[in-house]
Design a protein around this motif. Structure first.
Motif, PDB file in Angstrom:
ATOM      1  N   GLU A 184      47.296  54.384  29.801  1.00 24.51           N
ATOM      2  CA  GLU A 184      46.131  53.722  30.391  1.00 24.51           C
ATOM      3  C   GLU A 184      45.149  54.743  30.969  1.00 24.51           C
ATOM      4  N   LEU A 185      45.662  55.765  31.637  1.00 27.75           N
ATOM      5  CA  LEU A 185      44.785  56.766  32.241  1.00 27.75           C
ATOM      6  C   LEU A 185      44.062  57.601  31.195  1.00 27.75           C
ATOM      7  N   SER A 186      44.628  57.699  30.014  1.00 29.20           N
ATOM      8  CA  SER A 186      43.997  58.474  28.951  1.00 29.20           C
ATOM      9  C   SER A 186      42.858  57.710  28.291  1.00 29.20           C
ATOM     10  N   ARG A 187      42.803  56.401  28.544  1.00 35.26           N
ATOM     11  CA  ARG A 187      41.743  55.587  27.953  1.00 35.26           C
ATOM     12  C   ARG A 187      40.422  55.818  28.686  1.00 35.26           C
ATOM     13  N   SER A 188      39.347  55.326  28.074  1.00 36.75           N
ATOM     14  CA  SER A 188      38.024  55.475  28.663  1.00 36.75           C
ATOM     15  C   SER A 188      37.803  54.459  29.768  1.00 36.75           C
ATOM     16  N   SER A 189      36.968  54.878  30.727  1.00 33.13           N
ATOM     17  CA  SER A 189      36.531  53.985  31.784  1.00 33.13           C
ATOM     18  C   SER A 189      35.308  53.226  31.303  1.00 33.13           C
ATOM     19  N   ASP A 190      34.977  52.124  31.975  1.00 32.26           N
ATOM     20  CA  ASP A 190      33.720  51.457  31.663  1.00 32.26           C
ATOM     21  C   ASP A 190      33.009  51.095  32.948  1.00 32.26           C
ATOM     22  N   GLU A 191      32.077  50.150  32.888  1.00 27.39           N
ATOM     23  CA  GLU A 191      31.168  49.945  34.014  1.00 27.39           C
ATOM     24  C   GLU A 191      31.738  49.074  35.121  1.00 27.39           C
ATOM     25  N   ARG A 192      32.946  48.610  35.012  1.00 28.73           N
ATOM     26  CA  ARG A 192      33.545  47.799  36.066  1.00 28.73           C
ATOM     27  C   ARG A 192      34.977  48.266  36.329  1.00 28.73           C
ATOM     28  N   MET A 193      35.386  48.181  37.575  1.00 28.73           N
ATOM     29  CA  MET A 193      36.780  48.440  37.913  1.00 28.73           C
ATOM     30  C   MET A 193      37.645  47.334  37.298  1.00 28.73           C
ATOM     31  N   LYS A 194      38.804  47.706  36.781  1.00 29.54           N
ATOM     32  CA  LYS A 194      39.710  46.752  36.147  1.00 29.54           C
ATOM     33  C   LYS A 194      40.942  46.523  37.008  1.00 29.54           C
ATOM     34  N   ASN A 195      41.657  45.431  36.696  1.00 29.88           N
ATOM     35  CA  ASN A 195      42.911  45.206  37.418  1.00 29.88           C
ATOM     36  C   ASN A 195      43.957  46.206  36.946  1.00 29.88           C
ATOM     37  N   ILE A 196      44.946  46.456  37.791  1.00 30.09           N
ATOM     38  CA  ILE A 196      45.979  47.460  37.477  1.00 30.09           C
ATOM     39  C   ILE A 196      47.375  46.840  37.478  1.00 30.09           C
ATOM     40  N   SER A 260      29.837  47.366  45.480  1.00 28.13           N
ATOM     41  CA  SER A 260      30.136  45.940  45.462  1.00 28.13           C
ATOM     42  C   SER A 260      30.053  45.389  44.044  1.00 28.13           C
ATOM     43  N   ASP A 261      29.038  45.808  43.305  1.00 27.30           N
ATOM     44  CA  ASP A 261      28.878  45.378  41.914  1.00 27.30           C
ATOM     45  C   ASP A 261      30.005  45.941  41.049  1.00 27.30           C
ATOM     46  N   TYR A 262      30.395  47.176  41.325  1.00 28.35           N
ATOM     47  CA  TYR A 262      31.433  47.853  40.538  1.00 28.35           C
ATOM     48  C   TYR A 262      32.791  47.155  40.634  1.00 28.35           C
ATOM     49  N   ILE A 263      33.139  46.657  41.816  1.00 26.97           N
ATOM     50  CA  ILE A 263      34.460  46.048  42.010  1.00 26.97           C
ATOM     51  C   ILE A 263      34.455  44.540  41.785  1.00 26.97           C
ATOM     52  N   SER A 264      33.297  43.983  41.442  1.00 22.99           N
ATOM     53  CA  SER A 264      33.146  42.520  41.401  1.00 22.99           C
ATOM     54  C   SER A 264      34.020  41.837  40.362  1.00 22.99           C
ATOM     55  N   ASN A 265      34.519  42.592  39.394  1.00 26.34           N
ATOM     56  CA  ASN A 265      35.268  41.995  38.292  1.00 26.34           C
ATOM     57  C   ASN A 265      36.768  41.852  38.565  1.00 26.34           C
ATOM     58  N   VAL A 266      37.283  42.599  39.537  1.00 32.25           N
ATOM     59  CA  VAL A 266      38.736  42.698  39.697  1.00 32.25           C
ATOM     60  C   VAL A 266      39.377  41.355  40.039  1.00 32.25           C
ATOM     61  N   LEU A 267      38.938  40.706  41.090  1.00 31.36           N
ATOM     62  CA  LEU A 267      39.577  39.461  41.514  1.00 31.36           C
ATOM     63  C   LEU A 267      39.391  38.328  40.505  1.00 31.36           C
ATOM     64  N   PRO A 268      38.194  38.158  39.918  1.00 31.40           N
ATOM     65  CA  PRO A 268      38.092  37.157  38.848  1.00 31.40           C
ATOM     66  C   PRO A 268      39.025  37.428  37.678  1.00 31.40           C
ATOM     67  N   GLU A 269      39.237  38.702  37.330  1.00 32.18           N
ATOM     68  CA  GLU A 269      40.201  39.048  36.277  1.00 32.18           C
ATOM     69  C   GLU A 269      41.599  38.555  36.625  1.00 32.18           C
ATOM     70  N   LEU A 270      41.897  38.546  37.907  1.00 29.76           N
ATOM     71  CA  LEU A 270      43.219  38.135  38.371  1.00 29.76           C
ATOM     72  C   LEU A 270      43.294  36.627  38.620  1.00 29.76           C
ATOM     73  N   GLY A 271      42.238  35.921  38.235  1.00 27.64           N
ATOM     74  CA  GLY A 271      42.260  34.470  38.352  1.00 27.64           C
ATOM     75  C   GLY A 271      41.849  33.945  39.708  1.00 27.64           C
ATOM     76  N   GLU A 272      41.277  34.816  40.549  1.00 27.79           N
ATOM     77  CA  GLU A 272      40.844  34.381  41.879  1.00 27.79           C
ATOM     78  C   GLU A 272      39.326  34.236  41.920  1.00 27.79           C
ATOM     79  N   GLU A 273      38.875  33.438  42.850  1.00 22.86           N
ATOM     80  CA  GLU A 273      37.440  33.244  43.005  1.00 22.86           C
ATOM     81  C   GLU A 273      36.797  34.491  43.609  1.00 22.86           C
TER      82      GLU A 273
END
Length: 686
Positions: A184-196, A260-273
């Motif tokens: 996973e760490l060898s993969r590329s990053s993109d414009e949003r933080m992802k869940n781990i 704030s914009d960068y981390i905005s995707n993490v919780l929705p990815e995890l199924g939370e509001e």
């Protein structure tokens, strides 16, 4: 059925995906049916309302509400299942207890087979799922509300499933998570933080699943995943205490809107509001009831970098210590004891003595000082009624109402705050900017005085917050934390890294914050996951942290290159952008020291398609970003170019900290460029 081979696992994945697809079809049918019935009921009520009595109307209304609620729940369930479709699960353990073995597949959400009423996929936050993170093969256990369940893990597998296709599977390895983590760490990053969730490590899992700490302080080195951990901790708490806490009950204080914009995707990815967020300046505006103008933290830092005047630095440094907070408390105690000078009040020949008035003023010590007068006035009026044995006239009431407040030396909080500097003999440390705007260093000290003197009854928007998350803890002062402790009486997760302070004149360590929250549990994370070994070793030459533990993931050495002229450096940046675009990587951060430098470079290379990220233009989008160190903090990029790392641009202790932050944003590739003589902080690693 226990699957033994990868072929069986692929077949099982197809089976699960078919079940998920059928579940969505069934939910669509249910929603459609409820929609039809809802429309029919509304039409029936409309057509027959003249012949319906009150009881009929209430019953019909309740029926409509039930159908609407059931339909909404079905839609919510559909959304959760849709999140599982492309990657239903990432791990599996076979757990044996009491002679029975159960295959536990783990994903970002739970999925149950309605026909058999069994879980086919367990939420990563479920108690049984904790064993995937905490144990290898052999003895294992997990804790439930009814007690501890002990048994054996007979098998452990981890998968990478993307777009409903199994890319790989790793089985029964002692280092199973390390293997996946490296991939996973060898993969590329993109414009949003992802869940781990697929790569949570044992020490991280302990932090995430902590249920007992009223205040948790997470001190983590650059790249330790502290923000991800904190967000996953929030997701866990929402799952664990879903009956008593929801997304709207949590507040995140972010360092800036870019982050704030960068981390905005993490919780929705995890199924939370979406979780409500705010910044310290927005909070200050609200606490000050939007009545004052003040310098922003961003502008304070920009001024420090562009025009670092010694007196300005002295004011910031002075107001950022725990001793400063202690002095304010001493002054407020002095005000309490000395600034209310009671005098006798007469009505005719009758007197209420000063001693009585002073005693009543001090009796209300739990009420903010400037809010006590109405209580003292009422007590004096009541005392006169007893003495005079009659009601008071309107004139007499007004007389008392005017005299009592005048017994206090000051009537405005700003006057008392200004008096503090006279009291300590440092009146020169209170300076307002153009238009009487407060310096940022005065904003929260003044708010602290307002809270102590006026209270916070007017502050309503966040009174129901049940958990507060504060990121970049090192950038806030003891006074700011003291304000937070008084405004938010809830549990807190506070995280950051003292090595990554933007303004070293106003930095706080975990130990400093502990003075404000003595009940806090301090967690320290030393393992860094973001950067390659070579980049981490290079950043250690800028700012040494002997405790850091880098991942054994190797890559190219950082590129260090100097130029004679700025035009040459600019062309080098353009060339690096072109090379990046053909590399297959996803994100490139070009990091400058100041907004002025970032804007200048952007104008020179905008033809490359680079996107300028500013305090106002905060949407984190595009593959090539130009921004400042301050806005880049907390972000990460596949590649980083740090420009203008010359002697005249990076030479002070503040500059060292900024350079450390900039270089630690890089995951795979780091380039350092300068013109003329390079910064003394750039040392080649021998």
């Amino acid at each position: 059925m226990i699957n033994e081979t990868e072929k069986d696992e692929r077949a099982y994945l197809e089976e699960i995906e078919e079940k998920l697809a059928l579940a969505i079809i069934r939910i669509d049918d249910i929603v459609k049916q409820y929609s039809i019935e809802l429309r029919q009921n509304k039409e029936y009520i409309y057509e027959h309302q003249s012949g319906m009595d009150d009881a009929d109307m209430v019953s019909a209304g309740q029926s409509i509400n039930r159908m609407a609620f059931t339909g909404e729940n079905a839609v919510a369930r559909k959304k959760k299942i849709q999140k599982l479709i492309s990657s239903p699960y990432f791990g599996r353990i076979d757990f044996s207890t009491a002679g029975k073995s159960t295959a536990v597949y783990i994903g970002i959400g739970t999925y149950s087979d309605d026909a058999t009423n069994t879980n086919l996929i367990y939420d990563w936050r479920a108690p049984i799922s904790s064993m995937f993170y905490d144990f290898e093969l052999g003895d294992a256990s997990y804790t439930t509300p009814s007690g501890t369940i002990k048994g054996l893990i007979d098998l452990k597998r981890q998968y990478k499933i993307r777009d409903s296709r199994m890319e790989f599977m790793i089985e029964n390895s002692v280092n199973i998570q390390d293997d996946i983590l490296q991939k996973e760490l060898s993969r590329s990053s993109d414009e949003r933080m992802k869940n781990i969730v697929a790569t949570i490590q044992r020490d991280q899992n302990k932090v995430i699943r902590n249920e007992t700490s009223s205040v948790m302080i997470i001190q983590g080195v650059a790249g330790s995943g502290k923000t991800s951990i904190a967000l996953h901790r929030i997701a866990f708490l929402l799952y664990r205490f879903r009956e008593t806490i929801s997304a709207k009950d949590i507040l995140i204080i972010s360092p800036n809107k870019v982050f704030s914009d960068y981390i905005s995707n993490v919780l929705p990815e995890l199924g939370e509001e979406h979780i409500p967020e705010t910044g310290m300046e927005d909070l200050a505006d609200e606490l000050l009831e939007y009545k004052y103008t003040f310098q922003s933290f961003f502008d304070q830092v920009a001024l420090l970098l562009e025009k670092p005047e010694e007196k300005f630095i002295e004011r910031i440094r002075f107001k950022s210590t725990f001793n400063f907070l202690s002095n304010m408390n001493r002054h407020l105690l002095y005000v309490e004891n000395r600034y209310f000078a009671a005098i006798d009040i007469k009505i005719g020949v009758k007197v209420v003595e000063a001693a009585f008035i002073e005693k009543r003023f001090k009796a209300y010590h739990q009420i903010p000082m400037l809010k006590r007068f109405s209580h003292v006035i009422k007590d004096v009026q009541d005392q006169f009624r007893i003495i005079l044995q009659r009601k008071l006239t309107g004139h007499e009431k007004n007389q008392i109402g005017q005299v009592v407040p005048r017994m206090f030396r000051f009537h405005q909080t700003w006057e008392l705050y200004r008096d503090f500097y006279f009291w300590i003999g440092k009146k020169e440390l209170l300076v307002t900017q153009h238009g009487n705007a407060m310096e940022y260093a005065d904003v929260f000290p003044f708010i602290y005085y307002k809270i102590r003197l006026e209270g916070i009854e007017h502050f309503q928007s966040h009174k129901d917050v049940k958990h507060l998350l504060v990121d970049e803890m090192q950038d806030y002062t003891p006074v700011q934390y003291s304000v937070l402790s008084r405004v938010f009486r809830c549990k807190k997760t506070i995280l950051g890294d003292v090595s990554q302070t933007i303004n070293s004149y106003s930095a706080s360590s975990a130990e400093t914050i502990e003075h404000i929250f003595p009940q806090a549990d301090i967690i320290k994370l030393f393992r860094s996951y973001r950067s390659t070994w070579e980049i981490t070793m290079f950043t250690q030459l800028i700012s040494k942290n002997p405790d850091i533990i880098p991942m054994e993931r190797h890559g190219a050495d950082p590129m260090l290159k100097g130029f004679m002229h700025h035009q040459e450096e600019t062309q080098a940046v353009i060339n690096l952008v072109h090379s990046f675009k053909s590399s297959g990587r996803q994100s490139l951060g070009i990091i400058c020291k100041t907004p002025r430098q970032a804007d200048s470079l952007y104008k020179s290379i905008k033809s490359t398609g680079a996107h300028l990220l500013t305090a106002k233009n905060t949407t984190y989008s595009g593959s090539v970003i130009i921004t400042t160190v301050q806005l880049a903090k907390g972000l990460e990029f596949d590649e980083v170019i740090v420009s203008n790392v010359s002697l005249n641009n990076y030479h002070s202790d503040v500059d060292r900290s900024l350079l450390y932050i900039a270089t630690t944003r890089a995951m795979h590739v780091l380039s350092i460029l300068w013109v003329g003589e390079r910064s003394p902080f750039i040392i080649k690693n021998s």
